[in-house]
Scaffold this motif. Structure first.
Motif, PDB file in Angstrom:
ATOM      1  N   ARG A   1      -2.370  -3.135  -6.971  1.00 25.88           N
ATOM      2  CA  ARG A   1      -3.731  -2.903  -6.489  1.00 25.88           C
ATOM      3  C   ARG A   1      -4.691  -4.025  -6.858  1.00 25.88           C
ATOM      4  O   ARG A   1      -5.818  -4.043  -6.376  1.00 25.88           O
TER       5      ARG A   1
ATOM      6  N   HIS B   1       0.841  -1.206   0.000  1.00 31.14           N
ATOM      7  CA  HIS B   1       0.000   0.000   0.000  1.00 31.14           C
ATOM      8  C   HIS B   1       0.876   1.255   0.000  1.00 31.14           C
ATOM      9  O   HIS B   1       0.598   2.229  -0.722  1.00 31.14           O
TER      10      HIS B   1
ATOM     11  N   VAL C   1       2.305   1.778  -3.488  1.00 32.73           N
ATOM     12  CA  VAL C   1       1.285   2.315  -4.408  1.00 32.73           C
ATOM     13  C   VAL C   1       1.136   3.817  -4.203  1.00 32.73           C
ATOM     14  O   VAL C   1       1.031   4.585  -5.170  1.00 32.73           O
TER      15      VAL C   1
END
Length: 195
Positions: free
Chosen positions: A89, A66, A69
């Protein structure tokens, strides 16, 4: 654990020092003792295992993914960065792979032995808990019933076999339990089937 072994070493040394003035015989007896040889083999096995054991780089791969990203969102948007963000994702990557990684990384797969009872008398015979993992290979030891006591004992340890390489079983060792099954009163053939 180690402190108990050190206490035994000191006791052994004090007894041997009384017998031998120069110390040569003491050192010889100490280095030839079965318990020291077994301890050294266990140490070598543990060192070998620790050297080969893979360790996860992180325990929280999902959180790290996460974070990556989010960092990629701020980077200049090239085709490769867009593809990487899409992969990171994707539900298959997040739910299956990263979740499985985190689950496995946080588990402890080390074998655990049951605790020793607290109420063992001082004059009780020493008992070793031996854990040998057989992978479709023979144990490399034979067993027999002791003529006098009727106990099931190790009759012979075959050179080069699993028991010999482990350094944990010796001829004359009494078997009390195998794979959680008490062997008292069993015939050697029945114990072999449990092994």
């Amino acid at each position: 654990g180690v402190s108990h072994i050190l206490t035994l070493v000191l006791q052994e040394l004090s007894l041997l020092c009384k017998r031998d003035v120069n110390g040569v015989g003491m050192l010889y007896d100490l280095l030839r003792s079965r318990w020291l040889q077994a301890l050294l083999k266990i140490y070598e096995c543990l060192q070998h295992y620790l050297g080969k054991r893979p360790a996860p780089v992180t325990l929280q791969a999902r959180a790290l993914s996460h974070e990556v990203v989010e960092l990629l969102r701020e980077a200049p948007q090239s085709g490769e960065i867009k593809e990487l963000r899409r992969l990171l994702r994707s539900p298959h990557f997040k739910a299956a792979l990263l979740s499985a990684h985190d689950t496995v990384a946080q588990k402890d797969f080390e074998p655990t032995l049951p605790p020793l009872p607290d109420n063992i008398p001082e004059n009780e015979e020493a008992m070793r808990i031996v854990c040998l993992v057989k992978n479709n290979q023979p144990l490399g030891a034979t067993i027999k019933r002791h003529e006098i006591t009727g106990d099931i004992t190790v009759a012979r340890v075959i050179h080069g076999g699993l028991a010999d390489r482990s350094g944990l079983l010796y001829a004359g060792d009494k078997l009390v339990e195998v794979n959680g099954v008490p062997v008292e009163g069993l015939e050697p053939e029945q114990v072999i089937n449990i092994l």
